[in-house]
Design a protein around this motif. Structure first.
Motif, PDB file in Angstrom:
ATOM      1  N   MET A 117       0.829  -1.192   0.000  1.00  0.00           N
ATOM      2  CA  MET A 117       0.000   0.000   0.000  1.00  0.00           C
ATOM      3  C   MET A 117       0.872   1.254   0.000  1.00  0.00           C
ATOM      4  O   MET A 117       0.794   2.077   0.899  1.00  0.00           O
ATOM      5  CB  MET A 117      -0.910   0.004   1.224  1.00  0.00           C
ATOM      6  N   LYS A 119       2.128   4.937  -0.995  1.00  0.00           N
ATOM      7  CA  LYS A 119       1.330   6.140  -1.187  1.00  0.00           C
ATOM      8  C   LYS A 119       2.005   7.119  -2.134  1.00  0.00           C
ATOM      9  O   LYS A 119       3.219   7.258  -2.136  1.00  0.00           O
ATOM     10  CB  LYS A 119       1.072   6.797   0.155  1.00  0.00           C
ATOM     11  N   GLU A 134      -2.947   5.223  -3.713  1.00  0.00           N
ATOM     12  CA  GLU A 134      -2.104   4.085  -3.384  1.00  0.00           C
ATOM     13  C   GLU A 134      -1.724   3.356  -4.654  1.00  0.00           C
ATOM     14  O   GLU A 134      -2.489   3.343  -5.624  1.00  0.00           O
ATOM     15  CB  GLU A 134      -2.834   3.122  -2.444  1.00  0.00           C
TER      16      GLU A 134
END
Length: 152
Positions: A117, A119, A134
């Motif tokens: 995940m 960013k 993400e």
């Protein structure tokens, strides 16, 4: 034996119809407040959202998306508010969504490679309109090495 202060809060799970309805109303009110706080950003990117939908790249409108996040660092002193947008399906869709925004002229302001995940903070050129997305760790690493194409 544990001691509790007079101000401590003890959670009581809703167990009656009235309590369940009241809990749902609180949740709904909180979500509406989040959407209202993010309304300017959402309205500003409506053409981009429509373009994503036309391409078959769907974004989530659930509780985990469409709210403001702060990307400020403690050393910067400036506020970096961004609209958090989550893709409706994980996998390649996160990378596809980031790529679609980049193809529409958005620039990478920051990318944090952090596992599955990772960013990415994108900004529309010559504005303070930012989105937080993400993507895969590999894609975030690739984006973190690309210089921003526009000076702030």
């Amino acid at each position: 034996m544990t001691r509790r202060s007079a101000t401590s809060f003890q959670y009581k799970h809703p167990s009656t119809h009235a309590e369940i309805v009241e809990a749902a109303k609180r949740t709904h009110a909180k979500r509406i407040a989040e959407l209202n706080a993010a309304s300017k950003m959402i309205i500003a990117i409506e053409p981009d959202l429509a373009a994503l939908t036309a391409q078959g790249i769907y974004y989530s409108i659930s509780d985990h998306s469409m709210y403001l996040v702060d990307w400020s660092t403690s050393t910067s002193g400036t506020t970096k508010k961004a609209l958090r947008i989550n893709c409706s399906l994980w996998g390649e869709y996160g990378d596809r969504m980031v790529s679609a925004f980049l193809a529409r002229g958005w620039i990478v302001e920051e990318a944090k490679a952090d596992g599955r995940m990772s960013k990415v903070l994108l900004r529309r050129p010559k504005t303070r309109v930012r989105i937080s997305l993400e993507c895969s760790e590999e894609f975030a690493k690739q984006l973190s090495h690309e210089p921003a194409s526009e000076a702030q």
